[in-house]
Design a protein around this motif. Structure first.
Motif, PDB file in Angstrom:
ATOM      1  N   UNK A 102      -4.123  -4.440   1.409  1.00  0.00           N
ATOM      2  CA  UNK A 102      -3.522  -3.144   1.103  1.00  0.00           C
ATOM      3  C   UNK A 102      -2.705  -2.639   2.290  1.00  0.00           C
ATOM      4  N   UNK A 103      -3.265  -2.751   3.486  1.00  0.00           N
ATOM      5  CA  UNK A 103      -2.554  -2.302   4.683  1.00  0.00           C
ATOM      6  C   UNK A 103      -1.267  -3.096   4.883  1.00  0.00           C
TER       7      UNK A 103
ATOM      8  N   UNK B 153       4.478  -3.267   5.080  1.00  0.00           N
ATOM      9  CA  UNK B 153       5.690  -4.071   4.944  1.00  0.00           C
ATOM     10  C   UNK B 153       6.672  -3.503   3.936  1.00  0.00           C
ATOM     11  N   UNK B 154       6.193  -2.677   3.036  1.00  0.00           N
ATOM     12  CA  UNK B 154       7.063  -2.272   1.939  1.00  0.00           C
ATOM     13  C   UNK B 154       7.138  -0.763   1.744  1.00  0.00           C
TER      14      UNK B 154
ATOM     15  N   UNK C  14       4.100   5.171   6.887  1.00  0.00           N
ATOM     16  CA  UNK C  14       3.286   4.005   6.513  1.00  0.00           C
ATOM     17  C   UNK C  14       1.844   4.175   6.976  1.00  0.00           C
ATOM     18  N   UNK C  15       1.653   4.641   8.232  1.00  0.00           N
ATOM     19  CA  UNK C  15       0.295   4.812   8.763  1.00  0.00           C
ATOM     20  C   UNK C  15      -0.453   5.885   7.988  1.00  0.00           C
TER      21      UNK C  15
ATOM     22  N   UNK D  25      -1.289   4.647   4.441  1.00  0.00           N
ATOM     23  CA  UNK D  25      -2.326   3.621   4.468  1.00  0.00           C
ATOM     24  C   UNK D  25      -3.705   4.232   4.722  1.00  0.00           C
ATOM     25  N   UNK D  26      -3.810   5.099   5.719  1.00  0.00           N
ATOM     26  CA  UNK D  26      -5.097   5.730   6.042  1.00  0.00           C
ATOM     27  C   UNK D  26      -5.586   6.579   4.866  1.00  0.00           C
ATOM     28  N   UNK D  27      -4.664   7.330   4.257  1.00  0.00           N
ATOM     29  CA  UNK D  27      -5.040   8.202   3.140  1.00  0.00           C
ATOM     30  C   UNK D  27      -5.561   7.385   1.964  1.00  0.00           C
ATOM     31  N   UNK D  28      -4.838   6.356   1.581  1.00  0.00           N
ATOM     32  CA  UNK D  28      -5.236   5.553   0.414  1.00  0.00           C
ATOM     33  C   UNK D  28      -6.515   4.775   0.698  1.00  0.00           C
TER      34      UNK D  28
END
Length: 201
Positions: free
Chosen positions: A90-91, A96-97, A179-180, A183-186
Protein backbone atom coordinates in the motif's frame (compact mmCIF):
# COMPACT_ATOMS: atom_id res chain seq x y z
CA UNK A 1 -3.58 17.12 -56.56
CA UNK A 2 -2.66 16.07 -53.00
CA UNK A 3 0.26 13.69 -52.77
CA UNK A 4 -0.10 10.19 -51.35
CA UNK A 5 1.78 11.34 -48.26
CA UNK A 6 -0.74 14.10 -47.56
CA UNK A 7 -3.22 11.68 -45.99
CA UNK A 8 -0.79 10.13 -43.49
CA UNK A 9 0.57 13.59 -42.67
CA UNK A 10 -2.90 14.89 -41.95
CA UNK A 11 -3.61 11.89 -39.74
CA UNK A 12 -0.35 12.41 -37.87
CA UNK A 13 -1.17 16.09 -37.41
CA UNK A 14 -4.63 15.19 -36.15
CA UNK A 15 -3.21 12.64 -33.70
CA UNK A 16 -0.75 15.22 -32.35
CA UNK A 17 -3.58 17.73 -32.01
CA UNK A 18 -5.76 15.22 -30.16
CA UNK A 19 -2.90 14.28 -27.82
CA UNK A 20 -2.24 17.96 -27.08
CA UNK A 21 -5.92 18.60 -26.37
CA UNK A 22 -6.22 15.58 -24.05
CA UNK A 23 -3.05 16.58 -22.18
CA UNK A 24 -4.43 20.11 -21.77
CA UNK A 25 -7.76 18.71 -20.59
CA UNK A 26 -6.05 16.55 -17.98
CA UNK A 27 -4.10 19.53 -16.66
CA UNK A 28 -7.01 21.96 -16.77
CA UNK A 29 -9.61 19.64 -15.25
CA UNK A 30 -7.20 18.51 -12.53
CA UNK A 31 -6.81 22.14 -11.48
CA UNK A 32 -10.48 22.99 -11.95
CA UNK A 33 -13.06 20.24 -12.55
CA UNK A 34 -15.34 22.94 -14.00
CA UNK A 35 -12.82 24.09 -16.63
CA UNK A 36 -14.62 25.09 -19.81
CA UNK A 37 -14.01 24.08 -23.40
CA UNK A 38 -12.58 27.56 -23.95
CA UNK A 39 -10.15 27.10 -21.04
CA UNK A 40 -8.97 23.74 -22.40
CA UNK A 41 -8.66 24.96 -25.99
CA UNK A 42 -6.56 27.90 -24.81
CA UNK A 43 -4.33 25.61 -22.73
CA UNK A 44 -3.88 23.33 -25.74
CA UNK A 45 -3.06 26.23 -28.03
CA UNK A 46 -5.88 25.44 -30.44
CA UNK A 47 -9.10 27.15 -31.47
CA UNK A 48 -12.52 26.02 -30.32
CA UNK A 49 -13.41 24.81 -33.81
CA UNK A 50 -10.30 22.61 -33.88
CA UNK A 51 -11.19 21.16 -30.49
CA UNK A 52 -14.80 20.54 -31.52
CA UNK A 53 -13.52 18.88 -34.66
CA UNK A 54 -12.07 16.13 -32.48
CA UNK A 55 -14.48 16.18 -29.51
CA UNK A 56 -18.07 17.11 -30.27
CA UNK A 57 -19.03 17.65 -26.63
CA UNK A 58 -17.37 18.51 -23.34
CA UNK A 59 -18.50 15.11 -22.04
CA UNK A 60 -16.48 13.33 -24.75
CA UNK A 61 -13.41 15.36 -23.87
CA UNK A 62 -13.79 14.77 -20.12
CA UNK A 63 -14.11 11.04 -20.72
CA UNK A 64 -11.05 11.00 -23.00
CA UNK A 65 -9.02 12.84 -20.38
CA UNK A 66 -10.13 10.46 -17.62
CA UNK A 67 -9.44 7.37 -19.73
CA UNK A 68 -5.98 8.71 -20.60
CA UNK A 69 -5.19 9.48 -16.94
CA UNK A 70 -6.36 6.06 -15.79
CA UNK A 71 -4.23 4.41 -18.49
CA UNK A 72 -1.22 6.39 -17.28
CA UNK A 73 -1.98 5.26 -13.75
CA UNK A 74 -2.14 1.63 -14.87
CA UNK A 75 1.27 1.96 -16.55
CA UNK A 76 2.78 3.47 -13.40
CA UNK A 77 1.24 0.89 -11.10
CA UNK A 78 2.35 -2.00 -13.30
CA UNK A 79 5.92 -1.13 -12.35
CA UNK A 80 5.23 -1.36 -8.60
CA UNK A 81 6.23 -4.51 -6.72
CA UNK A 82 2.96 -5.89 -5.36
CA UNK A 83 4.47 -8.78 -3.41
CA UNK A 84 4.91 -9.03 0.34
CA UNK A 85 3.24 -7.37 3.30
CA UNK A 86 0.04 -5.59 2.25
CA UNK A 87 0.95 -2.55 4.36
CA UNK A 88 4.23 -2.15 2.50
CA UNK A 89 2.53 -2.69 -0.87
CA UNK A 90 0.00 0.00 0.00
CA UNK A 91 2.79 2.42 0.90
CA UNK A 92 4.62 1.69 -2.37
CA UNK A 93 1.47 2.18 -4.42
CA UNK A 94 0.63 5.50 -2.82
CA UNK A 95 4.21 6.77 -2.85
CA UNK A 96 4.78 5.95 -6.50
CA UNK A 97 1.45 7.03 -7.87
CA UNK A 98 0.12 9.77 -5.62
CA UNK A 99 0.21 12.47 -8.31
CA UNK A 100 -1.70 10.21 -10.71
CA UNK A 101 -4.17 9.27 -7.98
CA UNK A 102 -4.78 12.95 -7.26
CA UNK A 103 -5.24 13.72 -10.94
CA UNK A 104 -7.60 10.79 -11.52
CA UNK A 105 -9.62 11.80 -8.47
CA UNK A 106 -10.00 15.37 -9.75
CA UNK A 107 -10.97 14.06 -13.17
CA UNK A 108 -13.53 11.74 -11.58
CA UNK A 109 -15.04 14.81 -9.93
CA UNK A 110 -15.31 16.46 -13.34
CA UNK A 111 -16.74 13.26 -14.83
CA UNK A 112 -19.36 12.90 -12.10
CA UNK A 113 -20.92 16.19 -13.17
CA UNK A 114 -20.71 15.35 -16.86
CA UNK A 115 -20.91 11.62 -17.61
CA UNK A 116 -23.69 9.14 -16.77
CA UNK A 117 -23.21 7.55 -13.35
CA UNK A 118 -22.93 4.10 -14.90
CA UNK A 119 -20.04 5.15 -17.11
CA UNK A 120 -18.20 6.74 -14.18
CA UNK A 121 -18.57 3.52 -12.17
CA UNK A 122 -17.34 1.50 -15.15
CA UNK A 123 -14.21 3.64 -15.57
CA UNK A 124 -13.55 3.57 -11.82
CA UNK A 125 -14.02 -0.19 -11.50
CA UNK A 126 -10.40 -1.26 -12.06
CA UNK A 127 -8.81 1.14 -9.51
CA UNK A 128 -11.48 0.22 -6.95
CA UNK A 129 -10.88 -3.49 -7.55
CA UNK A 130 -7.14 -3.08 -7.01
CA UNK A 131 -7.72 -1.47 -3.61
CA UNK A 132 -10.28 -4.12 -2.68
CA UNK A 133 -7.88 -6.95 -3.55
CA UNK A 134 -5.12 -5.31 -1.52
CA UNK A 135 -7.39 -4.78 1.50
CA UNK A 136 -8.55 -8.39 1.26
CA UNK A 137 -4.93 -9.59 1.14
CA UNK A 138 -4.10 -7.48 4.18
CA UNK A 139 -7.05 -9.02 6.03
CA UNK A 140 -5.83 -12.50 5.12
CA UNK A 141 -2.37 -11.55 6.42
CA UNK A 142 -3.89 -10.29 9.66
CA UNK A 143 -2.58 -6.73 9.23
CA UNK A 144 -5.82 -5.03 8.09
CA UNK A 145 -9.00 -4.84 10.10
CA UNK A 146 -11.85 -7.29 9.51
CA UNK A 147 -14.45 -5.72 11.79
CA UNK A 148 -15.95 -3.56 9.01
CA UNK A 149 -17.35 -4.43 5.57
CA UNK A 150 -14.62 -4.47 2.93
CA UNK A 151 -16.76 -2.36 0.57
CA UNK A 152 -16.93 0.34 3.25
CA UNK A 153 -13.17 0.27 3.81
CA UNK A 154 -12.58 0.66 0.07
CA UNK A 155 -15.02 3.59 -0.03
CA UNK A 156 -13.25 5.24 2.92
CA UNK A 157 -9.88 4.89 1.15
CA UNK A 158 -11.29 6.61 -1.91
CA UNK A 159 -12.84 9.35 0.23
CA UNK A 160 -9.43 10.00 1.80
CA UNK A 161 -7.79 10.13 -1.64
CA UNK A 162 -10.48 12.46 -2.91
CA UNK A 163 -10.17 14.73 0.12
CA UNK A 164 -6.40 14.84 -0.12
CA UNK A 165 -6.54 15.63 -3.84
CA UNK A 166 -8.92 18.51 -3.15
CA UNK A 167 -6.75 19.72 -0.25
CA UNK A 168 -3.64 19.83 -2.44
CA UNK A 169 -5.57 21.58 -5.21
CA UNK A 170 -6.70 24.33 -2.85
CA UNK A 171 -3.35 24.59 -1.06
CA UNK A 172 -4.52 23.27 2.32
CA UNK A 173 -2.11 20.33 1.96
CA UNK A 174 1.36 20.82 0.50
CA UNK A 175 2.05 18.63 -2.52
CA UNK A 176 5.37 17.52 -1.01
CA UNK A 177 3.57 16.22 2.09
CA UNK A 178 0.60 14.61 0.34
CA UNK A 179 1.93 11.09 -0.26
CA UNK A 180 3.16 10.74 3.35
CA UNK A 181 -0.02 12.16 4.87
CA UNK A 182 -2.27 10.02 2.68
CA UNK A 183 -0.26 6.86 3.37
CA UNK A 184 -0.23 7.38 7.15
CA UNK A 185 -3.94 8.24 7.20
CA UNK A 186 -5.03 5.22 5.15
CA UNK A 187 -2.74 2.83 6.98
CA UNK A 188 -4.13 3.99 10.33
CA UNK A 189 -7.70 3.46 9.08
CA UNK A 190 -7.00 -0.02 7.73
CA UNK A 191 -4.77 -1.22 10.57
CA UNK A 192 -6.03 -4.23 12.49
CA UNK A 193 -7.02 -3.19 16.03
CA UNK A 194 -4.56 -4.20 18.70
CA UNK A 195 -5.75 -7.06 20.91
CA UNK A 196 -7.43 -5.84 24.07
CA UNK A 197 -5.12 -6.18 27.07
CA UNK A 198 -6.00 -8.94 29.49
CA UNK A 199 -7.31 -7.79 32.83
CA UNK A 200 -5.88 -8.91 36.14
CA UNK A 201 -6.36 -12.58 36.97
Amino acid sequence: MPTAAAGPRRRADAERSIARIIAAARTSLSGDPNASIEDIAKAAGVGRMTLYGHFRTRAQLVEAALVDALAAGERALSAVDLTGDAREVLARLLDSSWSLVAESTALLTAAQGTLPAGRVRELHAAPAQRIEELVRRGQDQGVFRTDMPIAWLVDVVHHVLHGAAEATRTGRLAQKDAARVVTVTIQSILAAPSPAPHGPE
